[in-house]
Design a protein around this motif. Sequence first.
Motif, short mmCIF file in Angstrom:
data_model
loop_
_atom_site.label_atom_id
_atom_site.label_comp_id
_atom_site.label_asym_id
_atom_site.label_seq_id
_atom_site.Cartn_x
_atom_site.Cartn_y
_atom_site.Cartn_z
N PRO A 64 0.80 -1.23 0.00
CA PRO A 64 0.00 0.00 0.00
C PRO A 64 0.83 1.28 0.00
O PRO A 64 0.53 2.22 -0.73
N THR A 133 -6.09 -1.57 -2.48
CA THR A 133 -4.85 -1.77 -1.72
C THR A 133 -4.14 -0.45 -1.48
O THR A 133 -3.74 -0.13 -0.36
N LYS A 136 -5.94 2.02 0.90
CA LYS A 136 -5.80 1.78 2.34
C LYS A 136 -4.76 2.70 2.96
O LYS A 136 -4.91 3.16 4.10
N GLN A 139 -6.37 6.10 3.36
CA GLN A 139 -7.47 6.15 4.32
C GLN A 139 -7.06 5.83 5.75
O GLN A 139 -7.88 5.95 6.66
N ALA A 140 -5.81 5.43 5.94
CA ALA A 140 -5.35 5.04 7.27
C ALA A 140 -5.44 6.21 8.24
O ALA A 140 -4.84 7.27 8.01
#
Length: 325
Positions: A64, A133, A136, A139-140
């Motif tokens: 990612p 993937t 992510k 958006q973490a």
Amino acid sequence: MIILVFIQKAILQAISILFGSIGEIVTEKSGNLNLGIPGMMYMGGIAGLVAAFTYENAVANPVPFVGMLISLFFALLISALGALIYSFLTISLRANQNVVGLALTTFGIGFGNFFGGSISKLAGGVGQVSVATTAKAYQAAIPALCKIPVVGKLLFGYGFLTYVAIILAFVISYVLRKTRIGLNLRAIGENPAAADAAGLNINKYKYIATIVGGAIAGLGGLYFVMEYLGGTWTNNGFGDRGWLAVALVIFSLWDCRKAILGSLLFGALYILYLYIPGLSRGAQELFKMSQYLVTIVVLIAISSRKKMENQPPEHLGRAYFREDR
């Protein structure tokens, strides 16, 4: 609580608008009026998505973070190239800024829809493309802090681009107000003839400001695709967010710090109709246009007061000809 959910959703709506607005403020401070900002947001979004899609399909076990870096690089590159085209046409060739800007917006939207449709077909059909993937990494949320009761998700439950936008607004504001580079740029936007006589390289400043502004706007498109939509693409999915970013420049009185609060207001107004039950379709459309109505009111107010600090750069949208000095 529904209020907290509403505020969180408003923030998610606000960030792409904020990026676009910051980019346009930087550009307009140089005297260039770039109406191609909506197109550059499209270009940044699709460039990041295509780059991530290519990476994820070329590597057996995509990472990612690596996908994020690749998509970030290409989003900045392609949107900056769009701004370079605008700069060359309006500064070097002296083409009309409004015409070039609108043409680039049309091109950027078509550019995004073409490549978005193309990779959708490669992925198995329209609407099937996804780079979950890589998304992510975007958006973490902030670890640990996002788990704080009540305020955790509200303040720390967003991806890194959200905080980049806010920090960038303060940094750009400081540079424009407190540094020699910023003061020079503002002088060029106000009176390029005087700045030229003082030895400033007018074209250099205009090129750099416009390209940097376009790249920042491209981050708004990347944010929308990667964090807001979770790494998916929908043709014409940006709606009028690019134009809201341009309107926000006026609403914030060309101040990046005020643009933060303005973007939150615009984001809230953009989704407010969803939280008011029983609205007719006509009433919903009125809510959707409320940001523009507010901007018009602000424009009328600042025009009547004529405070210098609240006015647009005096030479905004006008080409500079040294021979006219």
